[in-house]
Design an enzyme around this catalytic site. Structure first.
Site, short mmCIF file in Angstrom:
data_model
loop_
_atom_site.label_atom_id
_atom_site.label_comp_id
_atom_site.label_asym_id
_atom_site.label_seq_id
_atom_site.Cartn_x
_atom_site.Cartn_y
_atom_site.Cartn_z
N ASP A 1 -7.94 3.95 -3.07
CA ASP A 1 -7.68 4.78 -1.88
C ASP A 1 -6.79 5.96 -2.26
OD1 ASP A 1 -7.36 5.61 0.73
OD2 ASP A 1 -5.87 4.07 1.22
C1 SPV Z 1 -5.99 2.71 5.81
O1 SPV Z 1 -6.45 1.74 6.40
O2 SPV Z 1 -6.64 3.32 4.96
C2 SPV Z 1 -4.64 3.17 6.08
C3 SPV Z 1 -3.63 2.21 6.47
O3 SPV Z 1 -4.40 4.33 5.88
S1 SPV Z 1 -2.83 1.71 5.06
O4 SPV Z 1 -3.77 1.20 4.13
O5 SPV Z 1 -1.87 0.71 5.47
O6 SPV Z 1 -2.15 2.88 4.49
MG MG Z 2 -5.80 5.34 4.74
#
Ligand code: SPV
Ligand code: MG
Length: 584
Positions: free
Chosen positions: A76
């Protein structure tokens, strides 16, 4: 299932604002593809609480950067392109009906963010949440990751740019505060909240990776004061992934309007997938993995396959309707030549008339065929057919033979005179007709002189298309005004060839009209002396007179009637030389 949830972007987009206006806590679940979208959309529990029925479901869908990236096997870190994210978003929107909040990461460059807003709004998304970190961000949950906050004024300018391009008042841009994630504290978060609200943010998300909820509860308290001070009211969002012991009521009371369960469907699916894979490896078969897996049928149900099955079955039952062939009568014009054979048993190029009919019906998947016999009943032959005997065939008409097979009419039926040969495509055209009663009629009668001694089922169309006049005609207007043997041939537009289709409704009206006539009428009715002499054409005319629409399918060739001995010769020649029936 999924097509039941379909909704237009303009109908979905405003749903989040409407939910917020109700003042209840909006419960949101993550989805990362169509299937998880269906789960988030459809998950529902029912029970009772204090004697009242209680139904609980999610109110909206979170399209998470973490889970969308992970589902694609990526970290991510804003490495998945916006186009790829939009593809997932649309995949989920296509099979769900609930509002969607999209995780917009940092929003990227302000100009790129304008396009993001425009495309999400157009797709029917209700809100985008962007976080105040520098592109390319790192996920917020992993301890020890470098988290670089964006300058608050630069971020505020991005919010403004987004607000300027949105076209509806339905769409929301929510600013996400990463101060607690970056470890710079509550004051920084509050300060940024003020700047973003003043820039036009429609709400604030406060993020935290603490196991404790105290810091976000403290933030919520101070946020309320900030709203009072700014004389505004804008929703506060939380993502309780780490501080997950806290329950929704507590969050709501603390001032949160939206709670997002941000990654749980992906995590649970991943866990089950790994366990399943290892279980199969350990056992060298999948039996032990079954309890870890949903039954295939549950998946079929979820994605709408069982609905398709049902529709296929309905379609099949509408084509696989019964066929009734009235073949009871004697054929005075031909009997001398064929002796005591029923006309249906006359051979044409080595096959009986009936066998040729059955062949054409079977090609069109019509296999439930009932033949009503009478004259020379014992000579009637045919493979795979149901034979019903009309012992009173000398008394009544072909209508009474047809009515003997009324048990076959339940789902609609096809009626075929026993003395005609019809090319296959005419059957398929007729089966495709959707109207309740459709007669196949030939228009060449308009151009031919009547044949002496031949009884014809004349038809006068309501469409008033006649003789050589060339009018535009529409198939749906092809309805019968008059049908009968005694109509003036000069006024007639068509000849009924002896093939008709009745839908379930058509068959019901057909039977009801007959029952009513049989019960309530005495003496002459239509062209018949009384109901005992009623012919098919009389009953159809009676239905038309009572306001029922009888449609027709117009042809001008492709069929042949065996009426006179010459017709047998002609049919023999035609079938020996070709498979096309071109006399008409
Ligand atoms: C996501 O779900 O991608 C978020 C929340 O941004 S977190 O992963 O907690 O950053
Ligand atoms: Mg996110």
């Amino acid at each position: 299932m999924t097509l039941h949830n379909k909704t237009l972007p303009e109908h979905r987009r405003g749903k989040l604002k409407a939910l917020l206006a109700e003042g209840k806590l909006v419960r949101v679940l993550e989805a990362h593809n169509g299937l998880s979208g269906i789960v988030a959309d459809q998950a529902r529990i029912e029970g009772t609480a204090n004697g009242k029925i209680l139904i609980r479901e999610f109110d909206a869908i979170w399209e998470s950067s973490l889970t969308d990236s992970a589902a694609k096997g990526h970290p991510d870190i804003e490495v998945i392109s916006f186009d790829s994210r939009l593809h997932t978003i649309n995949e989920i929107l296509a099979v769900t009906g609930k509002p969607m909040i999209v995780d917009g990461d940092t929003g990227g460059d302000p100009s790129a963010f304008e396009y993001t807003v425009s495309k999400l709004e157009r797709a029917g998304v209700s809100a985008v949440i962007i976080e105040d970190k520098v592109f390319p961000k790192r996920n917020s949950l992993e301890p020890g990751t470098t988290q670089t906050l964006e300058d608050s004024e630069i971020f505020a300018a991005k919010i403004k740019r987004g607000k300027q391009v949105q076209m509806t008042t339905d769409f929301m841009i929510i600013a996400r505060l990463e101060s607690l994630i970056a470890g710079v504290g509550l004051d920084d978060a509050l300060n940024r909240a003020r700047i973003y609200l003043q820039a036009g943010a429609d709400g604030i998300m406060i993020h935290s990776k603490s196991k404790e909820s105290n810091e976000i509860l403290e933030f919520a308290k101070r946020y309320r004061s900030l709203l009072n001070e700014l004389e505004t009211d804008r929703p506060l969002v939380c993502v309780p992934t780490t501080y997950n012991f806290i329950v929704e009521d507590q969050l709501h009371k603390a001032g949160f309007s939206i709670v997002i369960y941000a990654n749980h469907l992906l995590r649970s699916a991943y866990k089950a997938m790994v366990e399943t894979a290892k279980t199969i490896l350990s056992n060298q078969r999948s039996f032990e993995a079954d309890p870890l897996c949903a039954p295939v049928r549950d998946i079929f149900e979820a994605v709408g396959f069982l609905d398709i099955k049902k529709k296929d079955q309905q379609e099949k039952s509408s084509t696989n309707i019964a066929v009734i062939i009235p073949a009871a009568g004697e054929a005075p014009d031909i009997q001398k030549k064929i002796g005591d054979l029923p006309k249906a048993m006359v051979e044409v190029a080595g096959q009986t008339l009936l066998a040729r009919q059955v062949q054409a019906l079977n090609v069109n998947h019509l296999n439930d065929i009932t033949v009503v016999t009478g004259f020379s009943h014992q000579k009637m032959r045919g493979e795979g057919l149901t034979f019903l005997q009309n012992k009173d065939y000398k008394e009544g008409s072909e209508l009474h033979s047809i009515l003997l097979a009324r048990d076959k009419m339940r789902n609609g039926f096809l009626m075929l005179y026993s003395d005609i040969l019809v090319e296959n495509p005419i059957f398929s055209q007729l089966l495709a007709c959707q109207e309740d009663i459709v007669l196949v009629v030939d228009n060449s009668i308009q151009f031919l002189e009547p044949v002496a001694g031949k009884i014809v089922d004349y038809v006068i169309s309501r469409n008033k298309k006649h003789r050589l006049r060339r009018n535009i005609s529409f198939a749906h207007q092809n309805t019968v005004a008059k049908i009968g043997k005694r109509l003036d041939p000069a006024l007639s537009t068509h000849e009924f060839i002896g093939l008709a289709k009745f839908s379930k409704t058509g068959a019901e009206h057909f039977l009801e009209t007959y029952e009513d006539c049989a019960k309530n009428f005495e003496g002459k009715i239509q062209e018949a002396q009384d109901v005992s002499q009623f012919r098919l054409t009389d009953l159809l005319q009676e239905m038309i007179d009572r306001g029922f629409n009888v449609h027709y399918l117009e042809i001008h060739k492709g069929w042949l009637e065996i009426h006179f001995p010459e017709d047998i010769r002609l049919a023999n020649d035609l079938y020996q030389n070709s498979t096309k029936l071109s006399t008409h």
